[in-house]
Design an enzyme around this catalytic site. Structure first.
Site, PDB file in Angstrom:
ATOM      1  N   LYS A  79       0.856  -1.190   0.000  1.00 18.51           N
ATOM      2  CA  LYS A  79       0.000   0.000   0.000  1.00 18.51           C
ATOM      3  C   LYS A  79       0.892   1.241   0.000  1.00 18.51           C
ATOM      4  O   LYS A  79       1.952   1.243   0.667  1.00 18.51           O
ATOM      5  CB  LYS A  79      -0.894  -0.032   1.240  1.00 18.51           C
ATOM      6  CG  LYS A  79      -1.977   1.039   1.296  1.00 18.51           C
ATOM      7  CD  LYS A  79      -2.918   0.807   2.482  1.00 18.51           C
ATOM      8  CE  LYS A  79      -3.994   1.846   2.616  1.00 18.51           C
ATOM      9  NZ  LYS A  79      -4.936   1.604   3.719  1.00 18.51           N
ATOM     10  N   SER A 154      -9.917   1.796   2.674  1.00 17.00           N
ATOM     11  CA  SER A 154      -9.038   2.627   1.890  1.00 17.00           C
ATOM     12  C   SER A 154      -7.982   1.850   1.108  1.00 17.00           C
ATOM     13  O   SER A 154      -7.375   2.409   0.198  1.00 17.00           O
ATOM     14  CB  SER A 154      -8.316   3.609   2.810  1.00 17.00           C
ATOM     15  OG  SER A 154      -7.464   2.910   3.708  1.00 17.00           O
ATOM     16  N   SER A 178     -10.176  -0.835   6.757  1.00 15.71           N
ATOM     17  CA  SER A 178      -9.606  -0.605   5.424  1.00 15.71           C
ATOM     18  C   SER A 178      -8.948  -1.803   4.766  1.00 15.71           C
ATOM     19  O   SER A 178      -8.593  -1.732   3.588  1.00 15.71           O
ATOM     20  CB  SER A 178      -8.596   0.529   5.477  1.00 15.71           C
ATOM     21  OG  SER A 178      -9.276   1.740   5.355  1.00 15.71           O
TER      22      SER A 178
HETATM   23  N1  GLN Z   1     -13.237   3.979   6.153  1.00 18.71           N
HETATM   24  C1  GLN Z   1     -12.639   4.367   7.380  1.00 18.71           C
HETATM   25  C2  GLN Z   1     -12.210   5.815   7.306  1.00 18.71           C
HETATM   26  O1  GLN Z   1     -12.483   6.419   6.345  1.00 18.71           O
HETATM   27  C3  GLN Z   1     -11.492   3.464   7.707  1.00 18.71           C
HETATM   28  C4  GLN Z   1     -10.224   3.802   7.059  1.00 18.71           C
HETATM   29  C5  GLN Z   1      -9.081   2.879   7.380  1.00 18.71           C
HETATM   30  O2  GLN Z   1      -9.259   1.801   7.974  1.00 18.71           O
HETATM   31  N2  GLN Z   1      -7.898   3.323   7.047  1.00 18.71           N
HETATM   32  O3  GLN Z   1     -11.604   6.357   8.172  1.00 18.71           O
END
Ligand code: GLN
Length: 486
Positions: A79, A154, A178
């Site tokens: 990532k 994400s 995410s």
């Molecule tokens: N969707 C969640 C957010 O927007 C989780 C993001 C993540 O786990 N990095 O914060």
């Protein structure tokens, strides 16, 4: 190409049997990325030359009949919020667009030690904030099962690249789902270990009390091997746990008779799409068939987890992201009148709208007049949610639920409605607040042939039971053999 669609375990065997060389396998991954990624958008940058160098080393070892680690030569993506020396680490943000990592993250060091070819840096929502990968400053990522749908976020690029067989494995980070959400939307397995199991040294921080790195793969066995390769104590991360990881892969195939499975009541009720519900119920019946005992578990405070998360995570993010000020890293605005003007313009031009929203929310929650009303209260509620989980785990060994109440949604359908976007994480966020390990695995498809994910949550530090139970279920369901037609 066919071999590229197989699991890492099968590719490892093909390498040992000399059906293919590591260079050929890496080249197949390069060809596939070159063919598909303009459409898919899974990568922010590519590192083919160094990947081929690693593959050559693997082939030399095989030629000399030396032992190779299980993941040696297996094409893998990182990532793009993880540092790898000499590569751009952008967090999909304009503010880090030209930032080149001066050092390796601990996970990168470990992958290199395991002779894993790193193919490139996978796209994400800017600074890992989002659930659809539409918040990247560079490119959206598309879902390999349907190019008009989101891959989830994400870690959207990490998931889509594995699902589309561009790479076999990848790493993501999970602060509030995410890893699990994109795994669910893309029909692969994604695993968030217990908080502290995997070093975050070299992961660009989002919310430090929640962030955890974990693997994506096509099977439970694959994610177990990748987890074992990256887990363990690291003195460079003060939250890293000084505990044995254990030999999980050796115990993976144990039978699960008598395992106590809790079904989270609140996540099986209204609002769950019918096809998702049917697939999850079928998975639960399969657990029963395998000899597990099923029990309904109520977690009454779970409904507050999104509210708590959006105070704790934004508060921590506002503090973590203060370092991006135009002085130390990356982008700096031009034509500024003085230092303050430079800070303001750099941040105004460098961050995207969602990141700004989070910084403003977090700064507000931490401000002196509101600290007790928001941040302190959120931390207290976080403790109570953790108590609910501790109580549940006195009665059961694992908890299950849908990973998301729906399958992947259409591109642009929620991008302008932050609240609706936040709600997609209702099932996943609580494991981050509590710190427990959790995974998403494919358990079926909806009427439109979009993948459905089952979330399995384990007791803190008990990755072994969690992965064993998922392995047993996977063998029985066989869903992981499906691949998108791309
Ligand atoms: N969707 C969640 C957010 O927007 C989780 C993001 C993540 O786990 N990095 O914060």
């Amino acid at each position: 190409m066919e071999l590229l669609k197989k699991t890492a375990k099968e590719q490892h065997e093909a390498l040992l049997n000399k059906e293919i060389s590591a260079v050929e396998l890496t080249q197949a991954s390069i060809d596939r990325i070159e063919k598909l990624d303009k459409t898919l958008g899974a990568f922010n940058s590519l590192t083919f030359e160094s990947a081929l160098d690693v593959a050559r080393k693997v082939d030399e070892k095989i030629a000399k009949n030396e032992e190779i680690p299980p993941l040696a030569g297996i094409p893998t993506a990182l990532k793009d919020n993880m540092n790898a020396i000499g590569t751009k680490t952008t967090c999909s943000s304009k503010i880090l667009e030209n930032f080149v990592s001066p050092y390796d993250a601990t996970i990168t060091v470990k992958l290199k030690e395991n002779l894993v070819p790193i193919m490139g840096k996978a796209n994400l929502d800017e600074f890992a904030m989002g659930s659809s990968n539409e918040n990247s400053a560079f490119n959206i990522v598309r879902n390999p099962y349907n190019l008009n749908k989101v891959p989830g976020g994400s870690s959207g690029g990490s998931a889509a690249s594995v699902a589309a067989s561009e790479v076999t494995l990848s790493l993501g980070s999970d602060t509030g789902g995410s890893i699990r959400l994109p795994a669910s939307f893309c029909g692969i397995t994604g695993f968030k270990p217990t908080y502290g199991r995997v070093s975050r040294y070299g992961l660009i921080a989002f919310a430090s009390s929640l962030d955890q790195i974990g693997p994506f793969g096509r099977s439970i066995e694959d994610v177990t091997y990748l987890y074992e390769a990256i887990a363990g104590y690291d003195s460079k991360d003060s939250t890293s746990l000084k505990l044995e990881v254990g030999n999980i892969s050796a115990n993976l195939k144990k039978d699960i008779k008598g395992l106590k499975v809790g079904v989270i009541k609140e996540l099986m009720s209204d609002g769950v799409n019918d096809d998702v519900k049917i697939a999850v119920e079928n998975a639960i019946k399969t657990y029963e068939k395998l000899g597990a005992e099923i029990k309904e578990i109520s977690l009454p405070l779970l409904k507050h987890s999104i509210g708590v998360y959006y105070i704790v995570a934004t508060a921590e993010a506002s503090s973590n992201l203060a370092r991006f000020d135009g002085v130390k890293y990356g982008f700096r605005a031009q034509n500024c009148e003085n230092l303050l003007d430079m800070y303001c313009k750099t941040r105004a031009q460098g961050f995207g709208p969602e990141v700004k929203r989070r910084i403003m929310l977090g700064t507000y929650a931490l401000s002196s007049g509101y600290y007790d009303a928001y941040y302190k209260k959120a931390q207290q509620l976080r403790r109570l949610i953790a108590n609910d989980f501790e109580k549940a785990f006195k009665e059961v060994d694992i908890l299950v639920s849908p990973t998301c109440p729906t399958t992947a949604f259409d591109l642009n359908s929620k991008a302008n409605n932050p609240l609706e976007m936040y709600l997609t994480d209702i099932a996943t966020i609580s494991s981050n607040l509590v710190g427990s390990p959790a995974l998403s695995m494919p358990v079926g498809f909806d009427k439109d042939n979009m993948p459905i994910g089952l979330q399995v949550i384990g007791k803190k530090l008990d990755e072994s039971t969690l992965l064993q139970s998922a392995y047993a279920l996977e063998q029985e369901l066989g869903v992981y053999n499906s691949r998108p037609n791309i």
